[in-house]
Write a protein that holds these residues in place. Structure first.
Motif, PDB file in Angstrom:
ATOM      1  N   SER A   8       1.414   6.540  -0.410  1.00  0.00           N
ATOM      2  CA  SER A   8       1.802   5.332   0.326  1.00  0.00           C
ATOM      3  C   SER A   8       0.528   4.677   0.833  1.00  0.00           C
ATOM      4  O   SER A   8      -0.353   5.357   1.373  1.00  0.00           O
ATOM      5  CB  SER A   8       2.714   5.669   1.507  1.00  0.00           C
ATOM      6  N   ARG A   9       0.439   3.372   0.652  1.00  0.00           N
ATOM      7  CA  ARG A   9      -0.756   2.639   1.090  1.00  0.00           C
ATOM      8  C   ARG A   9      -0.310   1.282   1.626  1.00  0.00           C
ATOM      9  O   ARG A   9       0.349   0.518   0.923  1.00  0.00           O
ATOM     10  CB  ARG A   9      -1.723   2.453  -0.082  1.00  0.00           C
ATOM     11  N   LYS A  10      -0.686   1.010   2.868  1.00  0.00           N
ATOM     12  CA  LYS A  10      -0.283  -0.248   3.493  1.00  0.00           C
ATOM     13  C   LYS A  10      -1.508  -0.942   4.063  1.00  0.00           C
ATOM     14  O   LYS A  10      -2.289  -0.346   4.808  1.00  0.00           O
ATOM     15  CB  LYS A  10       0.738   0.010   4.603  1.00  0.00           C
ATOM     16  N   THR A  11      -1.682  -2.203   3.680  1.00  0.00           N
ATOM     17  CA  THR A  11      -2.737  -3.041   4.236  1.00  0.00           C
ATOM     18  C   THR A  11      -2.096  -4.350   4.699  1.00  0.00           C
ATOM     19  O   THR A  11      -0.881  -4.523   4.601  1.00  0.00           O
ATOM     20  CB  THR A  11      -3.824  -3.348   3.182  1.00  0.00           C
ATOM     21  N   ILE A  16       2.561  -0.455  -0.532  1.00  0.00           N
ATOM     22  CA  ILE A  16       2.868   0.180  -1.813  1.00  0.00           C
ATOM     23  C   ILE A  16       3.287   1.629  -1.610  1.00  0.00           C
ATOM     24  O   ILE A  16       2.633   2.377  -0.883  1.00  0.00           O
ATOM     25  CB  ILE A  16       1.650   0.138  -2.765  1.00  0.00           C
ATOM     26  N   THR A  17       4.371   2.022  -2.277  1.00  0.00           N
ATOM     27  CA  THR A  17       4.740   3.429  -2.392  1.00  0.00           C
ATOM     28  C   THR A  17       4.832   3.760  -3.877  1.00  0.00           C
ATOM     29  O   THR A  17       5.323   2.954  -4.673  1.00  0.00           O
ATOM     30  CB  THR A  17       6.081   3.744  -1.707  1.00  0.00           C
ATOM     31  N   LEU A  52       7.467   7.566 -13.302  1.00  0.00           N
ATOM     32  CA  LEU A  52       6.709   6.726 -12.383  1.00  0.00           C
ATOM     33  C   LEU A  52       7.635   5.783 -11.624  1.00  0.00           C
ATOM     34  O   LEU A  52       8.439   5.073 -12.224  1.00  0.00           O
ATOM     35  CB  LEU A  52       5.681   5.910 -13.181  1.00  0.00           C
ATOM     36  N   THR A  53       7.510   5.817 -10.309  1.00  0.00           N
ATOM     37  CA  THR A  53       8.229   4.878  -9.449  1.00  0.00           C
ATOM     38  C   THR A  53       7.204   4.138  -8.602  1.00  0.00           C
ATOM     39  O   THR A  53       6.368   4.771  -7.944  1.00  0.00           O
ATOM     40  CB  THR A  53       9.223   5.609  -8.523  1.00  0.00           C
ATOM     41  N   ILE A  54       7.249   2.819  -8.650  1.00  0.00           N
ATOM     42  CA  ILE A  54       6.342   1.996  -7.847  1.00  0.00           C
ATOM     43  C   ILE A  54       7.143   0.902  -7.159  1.00  0.00           C
ATOM     44  O   ILE A  54       7.895   0.172  -7.809  1.00  0.00           O
ATOM     45  CB  ILE A  54       5.237   1.339  -8.698  1.00  0.00           C
ATOM     46  N   GLN A  77      -5.212   6.617  -7.557  1.00  0.00           N
ATOM     47  CA  GLN A  77      -5.167   7.682  -6.551  1.00  0.00           C
ATOM     48  C   GLN A  77      -4.122   8.732  -6.915  1.00  0.00           C
ATOM     49  O   GLN A  77      -4.344   9.938  -6.747  1.00  0.00           O
ATOM     50  CB  GLN A  77      -4.856   7.093  -5.176  1.00  0.00           C
ATOM     51  N   ALA A  78      -2.986   8.270  -7.423  1.00  0.00           N
ATOM     52  CA  ALA A  78      -1.912   9.194  -7.796  1.00  0.00           C
ATOM     53  C   ALA A  78      -2.310  10.058  -8.990  1.00  0.00           C
ATOM     54  O   ALA A  78      -2.019  11.263  -9.023  1.00  0.00           O
ATOM     55  CB  ALA A  78      -0.637   8.414  -8.105  1.00  0.00           C
ATOM     56  N   ILE A  79      -2.969   9.459  -9.966  1.00  0.00           N
ATOM     57  CA  ILE A  79      -3.445  10.232 -11.122  1.00  0.00           C
ATOM     58  C   ILE A  79      -4.410  11.318 -10.654  1.00  0.00           C
ATOM     59  O   ILE A  79      -4.304  12.485 -11.047  1.00  0.00           O
ATOM     60  CB  ILE A  79      -4.116   9.303 -12.155  1.00  0.00           C
TER      61      ILE A  79
END
Length: 196
Positions: A8-11, A16-17, A52-54, A77-79
């Protein structure tokens, strides 16, 4: 071995999850808000056999740059997270993918050292609502956040949709090969004894 990741990344620009399973079957649920990017990432998941779920909420009222780039960052990052210490992986992968008149080469080294060599001649400004210049930004973001050496080269082709789609599919096939487990490999495939 559980080769999965959840990020999870939030700016101020994107939220994004992402969930990734490297050893999946190609099931994808992609919602970036950019139809063409969704189509490309779905193709990546399908042809690489990645689950993959985005989910992305981006500042598309500005433009698509932040959404495309940040999606690439989080996927990279996930990879990296899913590969963990890279025990037993082949490390290298390459694929030469034809799509009608188009031919694209992708080669990967999961070395931990980020580098992108991107060579393509795209002749239109947009595909759907996505700026074509952002294709390079997407792969740059993946290569640097995953720590991979990534080469993508258009060998032939003139249809922009075909060229970009072939890039995503070739990347999927090369990553599937590079991330695959080889039972002959003890530890990591490096004379240094580590792949960072």
């Amino acid at each position: 071995m559980n080769r999965t990741a959840k990020i999870s990344r939030k700016t101020k620009e994107t939220d994004i999850t992402l969930e990734l399973n490297l050893d999946g079957t190609g099931i994808a649920e992609i919602e970036t808000g950019i139809g063409f990017l969704d189509h490309m990432v779905q193709s990546f998941a399908k042809h690489g056999f990645f689950d993959l779920t985005i989910k992305v909420k981006g500042d598309l009222y500005v433009d698509s740059h932040h959404t495309v780039e940040d999606t690439g960052i989080v996927l990279g990052q996930a990879i990296k997270q899913a590969l963990d210490e890279k025990i037993g992986i082949r490390r290298y992968g390459s694929f030469l993918l034809p799509m009608d008149e188009t031919l694209v080469l992708c080669a990967i080294d999961l070395s931990g050292r980020p580098y992108l060599n991107y060579q393509a001649q795209l002749t239109c400004e947009k595909l759907g609502y996505m700026d074509t210049e952002l294709v390079k930004e997407f792969f740059y973001a993946i290569s640097y956040s995953a720590g991979m050496n990534l080469h993508i080269k258009q060998m032939d082709g003139n249809n922009n949709h075909h060229i970009v789609e072939a890039m995503f599919k070739a990347f999927a096939k090369a990553l599937d090969e590079a991330s695959g487990i080889d039972p002959r490999i003890q530890g990591v495939l490096s004379t240094k004894g580590t792949v960072e």
